[in-house]
Design an enzyme around this catalytic site. Structure first.
Site, PDB file in Angstrom:
ATOM      1  N   THR A   1       0.871  -1.176   0.000  1.00  0.00           N
ATOM      2  CA  THR A   1       0.000   0.000   0.000  1.00  0.00           C
ATOM      3  C   THR A   1       0.904   1.220   0.000  1.00  0.00           C
ATOM      4  OG1 THR A   1      -1.790  -1.137   1.140  1.00  0.00           O
ATOM      5  CG2 THR A   1      -1.792   1.265   1.229  1.00  0.00           C
TER       6      THR A   1
ATOM      7  N   LYS B   1      -7.188   1.348  -2.992  1.00  0.00           N
ATOM      8  CA  LYS B   1      -6.789   0.932  -1.643  1.00  0.00           C
ATOM      9  C   LYS B   1      -6.994   2.071  -0.649  1.00  0.00           C
ATOM     10  CE  LYS B   1      -5.269  -1.685   1.623  1.00  0.00           C
ATOM     11  NZ  LYS B   1      -3.935  -2.297   1.696  1.00  0.00           N
TER      12      LYS B   1
END
Length: 298
Positions: A101, A176
């Site tokens: 991420t 995300k």
């Protein structure tokens, strides 16, 4: 299309999720090269047949698919760029997939730099925590070219179940961020729900079982709520990494002109939790902070 018979996968980052992802790929018949900063984390994988490399450059030269799952954007930059990085050492036509991420802007930067080197890059962060990684049920959010995505699809299907190409480079990371924003305030709600049940004199286990099947249902409630009740604060996802994600999400939100008061509150609370010495705990440890403020002994 990339298959176990045509791919040699290099995997960088063997943390809580990365190690399970490598195991699943090996179980599916893929050959794995691995590198992580602390070699001892790789020992279990080396014992079952993974090949160790001493640095990203060596791994890149020996692989035609490279997956990275590291901690922070700075770590991503370090493994991709520079003379010893992936981009300068991978063979042409190699697929590079960052599943960390990280910042959408960095995903675009990697995509453009990879293209100049004759490589195909995808950003493909995941959701599902340690449970999803172990079970191969991760949600995978990809950004990049459709041709590259289609080639890599068999690998993604080993790692996850809900797999989507959301758009061009950076789209996976933006998705995300949307995911983390949704989780951020949900985690506060899960903690407050359990604390309320306990303060009201209810059986919190029964309450959790009841509301988990209704409109309040969520991954955080069913899985992390259960860990809260068991006082299990082992990391499926680290507090320190969630703080990193929320900081990226807040920066991205501000960049596109969006206020995010719920995200700001969650980030503030998690930073307070980290200051209590819980940075390496799982995100479910937030209940410790809120229970303390509610004068509740867990």
């Amino acid at each position: 299309m990339i298959t176990a018979s045509t791919a040699t996968i290099g995997f960088i980052g063997l943390g809580v999720m990365g190690k399970s992802m490598v195991k699943n790929l090996m179980d599916a018949g893929y050959s794995l090269n691995v590198y992580t900063r602390t070699k001892s984390k790789a020992e279990e994988l080396l014992e079952i047949g993974a090949n160790w490399h001493d640095d990203p450059a060596s791994l890149a030269k020996a692989s035609n698919v490279i997956i990275t799952m590291v901690g922070y954007p700075a770590d991503v930059e370090k493994v991709y760029f520079g003379d010893n990085g992936i981009l300068k050492n991978a063979k042409k036509n190699t697929y590079v997939i960052d599943m960390t991420t990280s910042k959408p802007s960095l995903a675009i930067e990697i995509y453009e730099a990879a293209k100049k080197e004759g490589l195909a890059a995808l950003d493909a962060p995941v959701s599902g925590g340690d449970i999803g990684a172990k079970n191969g049920t991760l949600a995978i959010m990809a950004g990049g070219d459709k041709n590259a995505y289609d080639e890599i699809a068999p690998i993604f299907r080993v790692l996850g179940e809900r797999i989507h190409l959301l758009g061009p480079a950076g789209a996976g990371q933006h998705t995300k961020m949307a995911n983390q924003i949704a989780i951020a305030t949900n985690m506060i709600g899960v903690c407050e729900s359990i604390i309320y049940a306990k303060k009201a004199g209810l059986n919190a286990e029964e309450v959790l079982a009841t509301i988990s099947s209704g409109a309040a249902a969520s991954f955080s409630l069913s899985n992390l709520g259960k860990r809260m009740l068991e006082q299990d604060y082992e990391p499926g996802f680290y507090v320190k990494h969630f703080i990193k994600d929320m900081e990226i999400a807040l920066e991205s939100a501000h960049t596109i002109g969006m206020p995010a008061p719920g995200l700001e509150l969650s980030l503030k609370l998690y930073k307070e939790l980290a200051d209590m010495g819980e940075a390496d705990s799982g995100t479910q440890a937030l209940i410790k902070l809120l229970a303390h403020e509610a004068e509740l002994t867990l």
